[in-house]
Scaffold this motif. Structure first.
Motif, PDB file in Angstrom:
ATOM      1  N   GLU A 186       0.299   0.687  -5.616  1.00  0.00           N
ATOM      2  CA  GLU A 186      -0.641   1.734  -5.197  1.00  0.00           C
ATOM      3  C   GLU A 186      -1.835   1.747  -6.148  1.00  0.00           C
ATOM      4  O   GLU A 186      -1.668   1.747  -7.363  1.00  0.00           O
ATOM      5  N   ASP A 202      -4.659  -2.772  -7.758  1.00  0.00           N
ATOM      6  CA  ASP A 202      -5.075  -3.386  -6.501  1.00  0.00           C
ATOM      7  C   ASP A 202      -4.073  -4.487  -6.168  1.00  0.00           C
ATOM      8  O   ASP A 202      -3.882  -5.411  -6.976  1.00  0.00           O
ATOM      9  N   CYS A 203      -3.457  -4.410  -4.997  1.00  0.00           N
ATOM     10  CA  CYS A 203      -2.404  -5.390  -4.685  1.00  0.00           C
ATOM     11  C   CYS A 203      -2.938  -6.823  -4.740  1.00  0.00           C
ATOM     12  O   CYS A 203      -2.188  -7.741  -5.058  1.00  0.00           O
ATOM     13  N   PHE A 234       0.879  -1.183   0.000  1.00  0.00           N
ATOM     14  CA  PHE A 234       0.000   0.000   0.000  1.00  0.00           C
ATOM     15  C   PHE A 234       0.914   1.230   0.000  1.00  0.00           C
ATOM     16  O   PHE A 234       1.040   1.935   1.007  1.00  0.00           O
ATOM     17  N   GLY A 269       1.296  -1.248   5.144  1.00  0.00           N
ATOM     18  CA  GLY A 269       1.051   0.068   5.745  1.00  0.00           C
ATOM     19  C   GLY A 269      -0.306   0.626   5.394  1.00  0.00           C
ATOM     20  O   GLY A 269      -0.424   1.594   4.643  1.00  0.00           O
TER      21      GLY A 269
HETATM   22  C1  LIG Z   1      -3.209   4.890   4.536  1.00  0.00           C
HETATM   23  S1  LIG Z   1      -2.302   5.124   3.043  1.00  0.00           S
HETATM   24  C2  LIG Z   1      -0.726   4.744   3.712  1.00  0.00           C
HETATM   25  C3  LIG Z   1       0.463   4.966   2.864  1.00  0.00           C
HETATM   26  C4  LIG Z   1       1.755   4.379   3.468  1.00  0.00           C
HETATM   27  N1  LIG Z   1       1.752   2.928   3.350  1.00  0.00           N
HETATM   28  C5  LIG Z   1       1.937   4.782   4.920  1.00  0.00           C
HETATM   29  O1  LIG Z   1       1.755   3.904   5.794  1.00  0.00           O
HETATM   30  O2  LIG Z   1       2.253   5.919   5.221  1.00  0.00           O
HETATM   31  C6  LIG Z   1      -2.804   3.659   2.229  1.00  0.00           C
HETATM   32  C7  LIG Z   1      -2.613   3.669   0.725  1.00  0.00           C
HETATM   33  O3  LIG Z   1      -2.987   2.369   0.217  1.00  0.00           O
HETATM   34  C8  LIG Z   1      -3.700   2.525  -1.001  1.00  0.00           C
HETATM   35  N2  LIG Z   1      -4.518   1.315  -1.189  1.00  0.00           N
HETATM   36  C9  LIG Z   1      -5.691   1.010  -0.578  1.00  0.00           C
HETATM   37  N3  LIG Z   1      -6.115  -0.220  -0.982  1.00  0.00           N
HETATM   38  C10 LIG Z   1      -5.183  -0.693  -1.842  1.00  0.00           C
HETATM   39  C11 LIG Z   1      -5.054  -1.917  -2.577  1.00  0.00           C
HETATM   40  N4  LIG Z   1      -5.959  -2.884  -2.490  1.00  0.00           N
HETATM   41  N5  LIG Z   1      -3.960  -2.084  -3.352  1.00  0.00           N
HETATM   42  C12 LIG Z   1      -3.011  -1.114  -3.444  1.00  0.00           C
HETATM   43  N6  LIG Z   1      -3.093   0.073  -2.786  1.00  0.00           N
HETATM   44  C13 LIG Z   1      -4.150   0.279  -1.980  1.00  0.00           C
HETATM   45  C14 LIG Z   1      -4.489   3.818  -0.800  1.00  0.00           C
HETATM   46  O4  LIG Z   1      -4.845   4.395  -2.027  1.00  0.00           O
HETATM   47  C15 LIG Z   1      -3.496   4.675   0.005  1.00  0.00           C
HETATM   48  O5  LIG Z   1      -2.680   5.449  -0.830  1.00  0.00           O
END
Ligand SMILES: C[S@@+](CC[C@H](N)C(=O)[O-])C[C@H]1O[C@@H](n2cnc3c(N)ncnc32)[C@H](O)[C@@H]1O
Length: 277
Positions: free
Chosen positions: A154, A182-183, A131, A198
């Motif tokens: 992301e 989407d991961c 994420f 994260g």
């Molecule tokens: C809360 S932010 C945190 C960013 C960083 N990991 C941190 O901890 O500071 C979470 C990020 O995950 C992304 N995200 C949410 N679901 C996701 C998914 N299924 N696959 C990839 N990215 C995702 C969101 O768009 C967002 O940018």
């Protein structure tokens, strides 16, 4: 800096009861100061904003107008004073992050956690940041640890564009492989020595995926969750063990990252997962 100091500064301008309503802290991201201003102080917002700028050097003051919600974790901010431009460059752990604070989330309260993880990574590791956001974990890992490869996944196009920009300005394009999507669909399987999870609220749903992303011989996951403070680390540890479905689990660290809300902590558990059976 805490707003208790601003409280001192506003003594004489605000009444004693208004001073008590001032929040204890505020966020500073690049040139933007972000306040959680209670409704009862709204009518004084211009004086408070002006003092904040005079006192901290911030060029913009914005207020939170609601919780960060939804899959993309988009903030709800409104600029109340200063420069209306909310795109900024924030410097943290020796890395630069360009982002628009009104469009993507960035939590300065996680600064120590991001520095800590960056210093755990060995030079030849493969890391998957599931994420990635604008690169909050991936960039310092690439800058300070120089692993062989970091996959940064992301889903939000706006955050992803800033991730690309941050890879460029921190000159880590040879280490980071950004992936938009989407991961659950795009994360590489069986490749990682270390997986960063994260995100909050939904993290446990992705634990089975994290197990698949790890190399068959195992590796480390950094699992984030919000938990009621009285429950400690019990629930996250149980969830990790369940998702490991029989693989060995060694908890190598567990810590509170920050107080998330009254009575609720943001915690992280580092777990070493053994060989695939
Ligand atoms: C809360 S932010 C945190 C960013 C960083 N990991 C941190 O901890 O500071 C979470 C990020 O995950 C992304 N995200 C949410 N679901 C996701 C998914 N299924 N696959 C990839 N990215 C995702 C969101 O768009 C967002 O940018």
């Amino acid at each position: 800096m805490e707003l208790t100091t601003l409280r001192e500064l506003l003594r004489g301008t605000l009444t004693e009861s208004e001073l008590r309503l001032l929040p204890k802290r505020f966020k500073r991201i690049g040139h933007v100061a972000i306040l959680n201003l209670p409704k009862d102080l709204f009518h004084r917002n211009q004086e408070i904003a002006q003092r904040t700028m005079d006192f901290t050097g911030a060029k913009t003051v914005a207020i939170n107008e609601g919780k960060i919600e939804g899959r993309f974790r988009e903030p709800r901010l409104r600029v109340i004073a200063g420069d209306p431009n909310t795109e900024t460059v924030h410097v943290e752990n020796g890395c630069q992050f360009r982002l628009d604070v009104a469009r993507v989330m960035f939590s300065p309260g996680n600064v120590h956690e991001r520095g800590r993880v960056a210093h755990l990574v060995s030079p030849d590791e493969v890391v998957v940041d599931m994420f990635a956001g604008v690169g909050q974990f991936s960039i310092p890992i690439a800058v300070h640890a120089r692993p062989s490869l970091v996959y940064s996944i992301e889903i939000n196009q706006v955050a992803f564009n800033y991730l690309l920009e941050n890879i460029r300005i921190n000159k880590v394009g040879h280490i980071l492989r950004p992936i938009l999507g989407d991961c659950s669909e795009v994360a590489p399987r069986g490749v990682a020595d270390r997986v960063i999870m994260g995100i909050l609220h939904v993290t446990h749903r992705y634990l089975p995926l994290a197990m698949k992303v790890l190399k068959p011989e195992g590796g480390v996951i950094h699992y984030h969750e919000t938990v009621p403070s009285r429950l400690g680390f019990k629930r996250p540890v149980e969830r990790i063990i369940r998702a490991a479905s029989g693989r060995e689990v060694e908890i190598i660290n567990q810590r509170v990252v920050k107080r998330y809300s009254p009575g609720v902590d943001h915690v992280v558990v580092d777990a070493k997962i053994g060989k695939k059976k």
